[in-house]
Design an enzyme around this catalytic site. Structure first.
Site, PDB file in Angstrom:
ATOM      1  N   GLU A  49       0.731  -1.028  -0.003  1.00 52.32           N
ATOM      2  CA  GLU A  49      -0.041   0.087  -0.037  1.00 52.32           C
ATOM      3  C   GLU A  49       0.694   1.254   0.057  1.00 52.32           C
ATOM      4  O   GLU A  49       2.030   1.335   0.640  1.00 52.32           O
ATOM      5  CB  GLU A  49      -1.043  -0.164   1.358  1.00 52.32           C
ATOM      6  CG  GLU A  49      -1.867   1.383   1.341  1.00 52.32           C
ATOM      7  CD  GLU A  49      -2.526   1.300   2.748  1.00 52.32           C
ATOM      8  OE1 GLU A  49      -3.681   1.765   2.595  1.00 52.32           O
ATOM      9  OE2 GLU A  49      -2.318   0.578   3.704  1.00 52.32           O
ATOM     10  N   LYS A 119      -9.550   2.339  -2.645  1.00 49.67           N
ATOM     11  CA  LYS A 119      -9.723   1.832  -1.260  1.00 49.67           C
ATOM     12  C   LYS A 119     -10.915   2.392  -0.769  1.00 49.67           C
ATOM     13  O   LYS A 119     -11.395   3.401  -0.778  1.00 49.67           O
ATOM     14  CB  LYS A 119      -8.527   2.148  -0.361  1.00 49.67           C
ATOM     15  CG  LYS A 119      -8.681   1.791   0.925  1.00 49.67           C
ATOM     16  CD  LYS A 119      -7.362   2.000   1.953  1.00 49.67           C
ATOM     17  CE  LYS A 119      -7.401   1.591   3.298  1.00 49.67           C
ATOM     18  NZ  LYS A 119      -6.323   2.061   3.889  1.00 49.67           N
ATOM     19  N   CYS A 162      -5.259  -2.980   2.591  1.00 55.63           N
ATOM     20  CA  CYS A 162      -4.966  -2.834   4.145  1.00 55.63           C
ATOM     21  C   CYS A 162      -6.084  -3.004   5.083  1.00 55.63           C
ATOM     22  O   CYS A 162      -6.590  -4.083   5.229  1.00 55.63           O
ATOM     23  CB  CYS A 162      -4.114  -1.503   4.332  1.00 55.63           C
ATOM     24  SG  CYS A 162      -3.341  -1.459   5.707  1.00 55.63           S
TER      25      CYS A 162
END
Length: 284
Positions: A49, A119, A162
């Site tokens: 990430e 994300k 994540c």
């Protein structure tokens, strides 16, 4: 000569420590490790990430790290993808007009961007005393709004980033869409190795998919934040088949897509689901 197994895929995960203000050096490290992955015959390579720079050292540095997608950095990734005939995925700050996103593009062996995942579950932790000075990702980037699954030569691939790992619903959604490989690009904060391994194994087992997860490693010197690293490849049975050590490196494994079918035959979990019993999961 033994016949080649058409179901066998070579996957890799690269972990580094990205340093704010040293974007070119950081990109250079990734390009070198992509050479390592390519020389091993990797067909899908996952980067961490925010691998071009974490942007945690002050409130605005992420803007200088961000760039459009496609853009200069993804063009350089595309060159490696074409050179080695592999897919590459990893998250970076995306500048999209006046907006910013934490975005994972999926680059094809032809050097195209097959799609990109922004994300969805941002890491907002304003009251954490162990994360100086607290992190509010939503103050930097906007959340994405899609959970696409991509048809590729190595199978159907779902992308995540994540803190998405803490939300099993998105992985089930991608699995129900046919995902065979779940990618997670991460900067998972240390010391939480137990959470990291647990979530990866759980997401693989409950969805009967492979998980290929890469993380930031070590301590970022400008912010002082530390990361778990331990990039990991997990099979549909929940077994960790490869783990990176405590260093910047590329970890590689051979995985067998036929094992996905075998596991699903052992326990046809998707067929045994009872959606009528889960009404609160719909529209809430």
């Amino acid at each position: 000569m033994m016949p080649v197994n058409p179901n066998e895929i070579v996957v890799s995960a690269i972990q580094i420590t990205a340093v704010d203000g040293e974007k070119e050096a950081t990109v250079g490290k990734i390009l070198d490790l992509l050479d390592t992955a390519g020389q091993r015959g990797t067909q899908l390579c996952v980067l961490p990430e925010l691998w071009t720079g974490l942007g945690f050292s002050d409130e605005s540095v992420y803007r200088s790290i961000a760039e459009p997608i496609p853009g200069p950095v993804t063009h350089r990734l595309a060159e490696k993808a074409k050179k080695y005939g592999m897919y590459i995925a990893g998250s970076m700050y995306e500048e999209a007009g006046s907006d910013y996103y934490n975005t994972t593009p999926l680059i094809t062996p032809e050097g195209r961007i097959a799609g990109k995942y922004r994300k969805t579950h941002l890491f907002d932790a304003p009251n954490r005393t162990d994360i100086p000075p607290g992190i509010m990702e939503s103050k930097k980037v906007k959340a994405g709004d899609n959970l696409d699954v991509y048809e590729t030569e190595v199978g159907k691939v779902g992308l995540s980033v994540c803190s998405d790992l803490r939300f099993p619903e998105i992985y089930r959604e991608m699995a129900l869409k046919g995902s065979e490989i779940l990618v997670c690009a991460s900067a998972f904060l240390s010391p939480r190795y137990d959470h990291w391994e647990f979530f990866l194994r759980a997401r693989a087992t409950e969805n009967q998919c492979y998980v290929v997860a890469s993380g930031q490693y070590g301590t970022e010197p400008k912010s002082g934040l530390s990361f778990v690293g331990r990039s990991m490849i997990v099979d549909p049975w929940g077994t960790v088949v490869a783990t990176a050590s405590d260093r910047e490196e590329c970890v590689t494994a051979h995985i067998d897509r036929a094992f996905i079918k075998e596991v699903k035959q052992r326990y046809p979990l998707m067929e045994q689901r009872l959606p009528e019993l889960y009404p609160t999961l719909r529209g809430v």
